[in-house]
Design a protein around this motif. Structure first.
Motif, PDB file in Angstrom:
ATOM      1  N   GLY A 175       8.017   3.077   0.745  1.00 36.04           N
ATOM      2  CA  GLY A 175       8.355   1.678   0.545  1.00 36.04           C
ATOM      3  C   GLY A 175       7.170   0.780   0.306  1.00 36.04           C
ATOM      4  O   GLY A 175       7.325  -0.416   0.088  1.00 36.04           O
ATOM      5  N   ARG A 176       5.965   1.351   0.349  1.00 36.23           N
ATOM      6  CA  ARG A 176       4.758   0.567   0.098  1.00 36.23           C
ATOM      7  C   ARG A 176       3.877   1.278  -0.910  1.00 36.23           C
ATOM      8  O   ARG A 176       3.744   2.498  -0.885  1.00 36.23           O
ATOM      9  N   LEU A 177       3.289   0.506  -1.786  1.00 37.03           N
ATOM     10  CA  LEU A 177       2.303   1.014  -2.737  1.00 37.03           C
ATOM     11  C   LEU A 177       1.002   0.258  -2.516  1.00 37.03           C
ATOM     12  O   LEU A 177       1.018  -0.893  -2.081  1.00 37.03           O
ATOM     13  N   ARG A 178      -0.085   0.898  -2.844  1.00 42.54           N
ATOM     14  CA  ARG A 178      -1.374   0.264  -2.608  1.00 42.54           C
ATOM     15  C   ARG A 178      -2.195   0.235  -3.890  1.00 42.54           C
ATOM     16  O   ARG A 178      -2.171   1.178  -4.673  1.00 42.54           O
ATOM     17  N   VAL A 196      -1.815  -4.175  -0.535  1.00 38.47           N
ATOM     18  CA  VAL A 196      -0.571  -3.460  -0.241  1.00 38.47           C
ATOM     19  C   VAL A 196       0.583  -4.185  -0.923  1.00 38.47           C
ATOM     20  O   VAL A 196       0.735  -5.405  -0.804  1.00 38.47           O
ATOM     21  N   LEU A 197       1.404  -3.419  -1.648  1.00 41.41           N
ATOM     22  CA  LEU A 197       2.555  -3.968  -2.349  1.00 41.41           C
ATOM     23  C   LEU A 197       3.838  -3.456  -1.709  1.00 41.41           C
ATOM     24  O   LEU A 197       3.994  -2.251  -1.481  1.00 41.41           O
ATOM     25  N   GLU A 198       4.752  -4.358  -1.428  1.00 41.56           N
ATOM     26  CA  GLU A 198       6.048  -3.987  -0.863  1.00 41.56           C
ATOM     27  C   GLU A 198       7.026  -3.752  -2.012  1.00 41.56           C
ATOM     28  O   GLU A 198       7.369  -4.673  -2.755  1.00 41.56           O
ATOM     29  N   VAL A 199       7.480  -2.510  -2.161  1.00 36.17           N
ATOM     30  CA  VAL A 199       8.367  -2.158  -3.270  1.00 36.17           C
ATOM     31  C   VAL A 199       9.654  -2.971  -3.218  1.00 36.17           C
ATOM     32  O   VAL A 199      10.181  -3.411  -4.244  1.00 36.17           O
ATOM     33  N   GLY A 200      10.174  -3.195  -2.019  1.00 40.48           N
ATOM     34  CA  GLY A 200      11.411  -3.952  -1.875  1.00 40.48           C
ATOM     35  C   GLY A 200      11.323  -5.362  -2.416  1.00 40.48           C
ATOM     36  O   GLY A 200      12.319  -5.912  -2.907  1.00 40.48           O
ATOM     37  N   ASP A 201      10.140  -5.979  -2.349  1.00 40.99           N
ATOM     38  CA  ASP A 201       9.980  -7.331  -2.883  1.00 40.99           C
ATOM     39  C   ASP A 201      10.163  -7.347  -4.391  1.00 40.99           C
ATOM     40  O   ASP A 201      10.808  -8.253  -4.947  1.00 40.99           O
TER      41      ASP A 201
END
Length: 295
Positions: A175-178, A196-201
């Motif tokens: 659920g997170r990408l960096r 850190v990028l939140e995929v859900g957003d």
């Protein structure tokens, strides 16, 4: 600094409009992406020669020339983005044949050029003349043990290469990408310098399941990241701390597999698409406003 300033950057991610029915995203009224109309009317569009069917990343040199690379071999092309023509090409030397690999991004740092593979291997080299084999230095960043890399950009403010993670591997949290940062001076990862990028957003903005990034560029005047996603045919604007400022879709039917993104010296947004069974494509979206930008 390239003159790519676009409107004021006033709205935070929380103020970005929600997706409309059908998954479309309304045009936001501020931010970097607000300075572009991403429709067919204003775009300049080129079908590229067949040897660029597997076009991947894009980067612009210090003197304003466009570079692209092949997905399956260490071959770099200079393209004229005003005509879609190949100006020259040169390859990373490995005996008589170009280096083979799953190359996913390109970036320029002063007079140096970098390519990155999906496993996180960085190749550093200098520009060659037409058809010239060039020597290189390879760095094993170690990022490939954590995620699959899908893009590369240069953050001049921190003198760091940005390695975009497509999907986590191993024990990386789901659920997170960096976006990892690699110092060009120390030649090593900056463990505290990534985003850190939140995929859900991303998914909530697009009204889709998941977000699969495929290319990245650093915007020099705002410090924000522009991230394209091939499967969602979209582009996102991300603040330096990882918040989503905007997400927009590409409406033109020729965007079948967006793989690369960069900025021209005049601020135009340049996007590359793999051929997906046909020819690779290059699209230039001119900036519709060139006002002062703030971080």
């Amino acid at each position: 600094m390239r003159p790519a300033a676009i409107i004021c950057l006033a709205l935070a991610a929380a103020l970005t409009p929600p997706p409309a029915p059908g998954g479309t995203v309304p045009l936001q009224t501020s931010g970097v992406l607000a300075g572009y109309e991403l429709g067919e009317e204003r775009a300049t569009h080129w079908r590229l020669p067949r040897r660029l069917t597997e076009i991947s990343g894009l980067a612009v040199t210090r003197d304003g020339r466009l570079l692209a690379h092949h997905d399956e071999a260490g071959v770099v092309f200079e393209l004229d983005y005003r005509t879609g023509a190949i100006v020259k090409e040169f390859a990373l030397a490995d005996g008589e044949a170009p280096v083979r690999g799953d190359f996913e991004g390109i970036a320029t740092v002063e007079e140096r050029i970098y390519l990155v593979t999906s496993a996180g291997r960085l190749y550093e080299f200098h520009e060659g003349t037409d058809r010239e084999p060039v020597l290189f230095t390879m760095y094993a960043t170690g990022v490939g043990q954590r995620c699959e890399i899908e893009g590369l950009a240069y953050d001049a403010s921190r003198r760091a290469l940005l390695l975009l993670c497509k999907r986590p591997v191993g024990q990386a949290p789901a659920g997170r990408l960096r976006v990892h940062a690699w110092s060009v001076d120390r030649r090593q990862l900056d463990e505290n310098g990534g985003v850190v990028l939140e995929v859900g957003d991303f998914s909530r903005h697009l009204g889709t399941n998941g977000f699969r990034p495929s290319g990245i560029e650093w915007h020099p005047d705002s410090g924000r990241l522009l991230i394209v996603a091939a499967r969602q045919q979209a582009i996102a604007e991300v603040t330096p701390d990882g918040a989503i400022a905007a997400v927009r879709r590409f409406s033109a039917g020729w965007h079948r597999q967006v793989e690369g993104v960069t900025l021209a010296p005049d601020g135009s947004l340049i996007v590359a698409d793999e051929g997906a069974g046909g020819r690779g494509r290059l699209t230039v979206y001119p900036a519709v406003s060139l006002q002062g930008a703030e971080r």
